[in-house]
Design an enzyme around this catalytic site. Structure first.
Site, PDB file in Angstrom:
ATOM      1  N   LYS A   1      29.516  -1.807 -10.492  1.00  0.00           N
ATOM      2  CA  LYS A   1      29.401  -0.014 -10.332  1.00  0.00           C
ATOM      3  C   LYS A   1      30.453   0.025 -11.718  1.00  0.00           C
ATOM      4  O   LYS A   1      30.109   1.227 -12.605  1.00  0.00           O
ATOM      5  CB  LYS A   1      29.582   0.503  -9.281  1.00  0.00           C
ATOM      6  CG  LYS A   1      28.043  -0.114  -8.478  1.00  0.00           C
ATOM      7  CD  LYS A   1      27.804   1.052  -7.390  1.00  0.00           C
ATOM      8  CE  LYS A   1      27.056   1.494  -6.364  1.00  0.00           C
ATOM      9  NZ  LYS A   1      26.815   2.259  -5.506  1.00  0.00           N
TER      10      LYS A   1
ATOM     11  N   PRO B   1       0.504  -1.529   0.287  1.00  0.00           N
ATOM     12  CA  PRO B   1       0.213   0.134   0.047  1.00  0.00           C
ATOM     13  C   PRO B   1       0.535   1.063  -0.001  1.00  0.00           C
ATOM     14  O   PRO B   1       0.534   2.135  -0.325  1.00  0.00           O
ATOM     15  CB  PRO B   1      -1.030  -0.150   0.979  1.00  0.00           C
ATOM     16  CG  PRO B   1      -0.729  -1.357   1.697  1.00  0.00           C
ATOM     17  CD  PRO B   1       0.247  -1.770   1.210  1.00  0.00           C
TER      18      PRO B   1
ATOM     19  N   PRO C   1      18.874   0.908  -6.906  1.00  0.00           N
ATOM     20  CA  PRO C   1      19.067  -0.690  -5.560  1.00  0.00           C
ATOM     21  C   PRO C   1      20.371  -1.303  -6.001  1.00  0.00           C
ATOM     22  O   PRO C   1      20.605  -1.075  -7.516  1.00  0.00           O
ATOM     23  CB  PRO C   1      18.711  -1.079  -5.087  1.00  0.00           C
ATOM     24  CG  PRO C   1      17.265  -1.328  -6.415  1.00  0.00           C
ATOM     25  CD  PRO C   1      16.815  -0.280  -7.197  1.00  0.00           C
TER      26      PRO C   1
ATOM     27  N   ARG D   1       3.623   6.598  -5.230  1.00  0.00           N
ATOM     28  CA  ARG D   1       3.421   6.962  -6.768  1.00  0.00           C
ATOM     29  C   ARG D   1       1.733   7.696  -6.506  1.00  0.00           C
ATOM     30  O   ARG D   1       2.185   8.809  -7.736  1.00  0.00           O
ATOM     31  CB  ARG D   1       3.170   5.390  -7.320  1.00  0.00           C
ATOM     32  CG  ARG D   1       3.845   4.968  -7.570  1.00  0.00           C
ATOM     33  CD  ARG D   1       3.636   3.631  -9.216  1.00  0.00           C
ATOM     34  NE  ARG D   1       5.225   2.984  -8.326  1.00  0.00           N
ATOM     35  CZ  ARG D   1       5.221   1.953  -9.289  1.00  0.00           C
ATOM     36  NH1 ARG D   1       5.354   1.579 -10.306  1.00  0.00           N
ATOM     37  NH2 ARG D   1       6.377   1.233  -8.965  1.00  0.00           N
TER      38      ARG D   1
END
Length: 318
Positions: A131, A41, A83, A47
């Site tokens: 990365k 929720p 992430p 959003r």
């Protein structure tokens, strides 16, 4: 005014980026995975909140190349706040930027340590290598970039180190990693986001590394604990976790549980965040914008005293 799209804009640091972009009046977009019946929720609510603030949310997968290209043709700046588990998927963003041909700047999902200058324990090193591969792909594609080394997310690590938020299972023991004397850099997430939006649009920062190392925010664990005890009026039992124990845990724990202990070792034992000198071409963020200032660590702790700090969370590693 540059149009900015944020990948991972509904995630932990991404939320701060979105709000910062809006605060500077940039037309702001988010590229996010579609909601599912399993979506929480809070995800749905976030959003809805962003849409009500004027954010354009495009739902899609990273593999939807044509969709991403069409979206990128509508914007100027691309910021990735994805992430750890999605670091490698940024290659899809790079390919879409190349195809779109109009992007003025790409900021990949760094925002932590300066990965090209340190070599931590193997579990964390494997993350940083992913990365680095993305950085080299950006450079090979000749995309305009800014690499941001924001060091420690302030509220995240205050929550982790000091667990200031009261809860039923709260443990008033504080773990000190190593001796507690190693220096690191602690920057409030809201400031990290504001500076990131500014540097993303700043011609001086194009194809440069920007390091967020304000002198006033360099601190040790022992100093941080003392400051918190004085401010909160609380006293804590200190439990030391030595270097050798962290190394052993990084070797014995299964993946991905071995990654967090390797990060703790890197920051609080080896001192990787402060282990290198600034180069001539580096930019230190706190010198850039007279109208902005990093929140001091004292000010950050005040947010916890007043109950206005972000709640505890843990990074995802899988």
């Amino acid at each position: 005014m540059e149009k900015i799209i944020i990948y991972g804009g509904t995630g932990y640091i991404g939320k701060f980026m979105v709000r910062a972009s809006l605060s500077f009046s940039h037309p702001t977009f988010i590229y996010a995975r579609p909601l599912t019946p399993d979506s929480t929720p809070s995800s749905v609510q976030l959003r809805e909140e962003f849409r009500s603030m004027g954010v354009t949310i495009i739902e899609g997968e990273m593999e939807e190349h044509e969709k991403m290209v069409s979206v990128l043709k509508q914007v100027d700046i691309v910021i990735s706040a994805l992430p750890f588990p999605m670091i490698s998927s940024q290659i899809h963003i790079i390919n879409a930027i190349k195809a779109a041909g109009n992007i003025k700047r790409f900021l990949p999902s760094d925002f932590g340590c300066e990965e090209d200058r340190i070599k931590p324990l193997p579990p964390f090193e494997s993350v940083l290598e992913k990365k680095r591969i993305i950085r080299r792909a950006i450079e090979a594609a000749a995309l305009p970039y800014t690499y941001v080394s924001a060091n420690c997310f302030g509220a995240y690590f205050v929550n982790y180190l000091l667990h200031p938020s009261p809860h039923p299972n709260r443990n008033d023991d504080i773990v000190i990693y190593g001796t507690g004397e190693t220096k690191f850099v602690l920057n409030y997430e809201e400031d990290i986001a504001k500076y990131t939006i500014k540097v993303a649009c700043d011609p001086r920062c194009c194809n440069r590394i920007v390091i967020y190392r304000p002198p006033k925010n360099i601190i040790s664990q022992n100093e941080l604990i003392s400051l918190w005890e004085a401010k909160s009026g609380l006293s804590f039992k200190k439990v030391h976790m030595p270097d050798e124990q962290l190394v052993r845990l990084s070797q014995e724990l299964p993946q991905p549980q071995n990654i967090p202990v390797s990060i703790l070792h890197s920051i609080f034992v080896k001192g990787d965040l402060m282990s290198y000198e600034m180069r001539k071409d580096d930019i230190e963020a706190s010198n850039l914008y007279p109208e902005l200032e990093f929140t001091s660590i004292d000010g950050l702790l005040d947010l916890f005293i007043s109950g206005r700090a972000p709640p505890p969370t843990l990074a995802e590693f899988e």
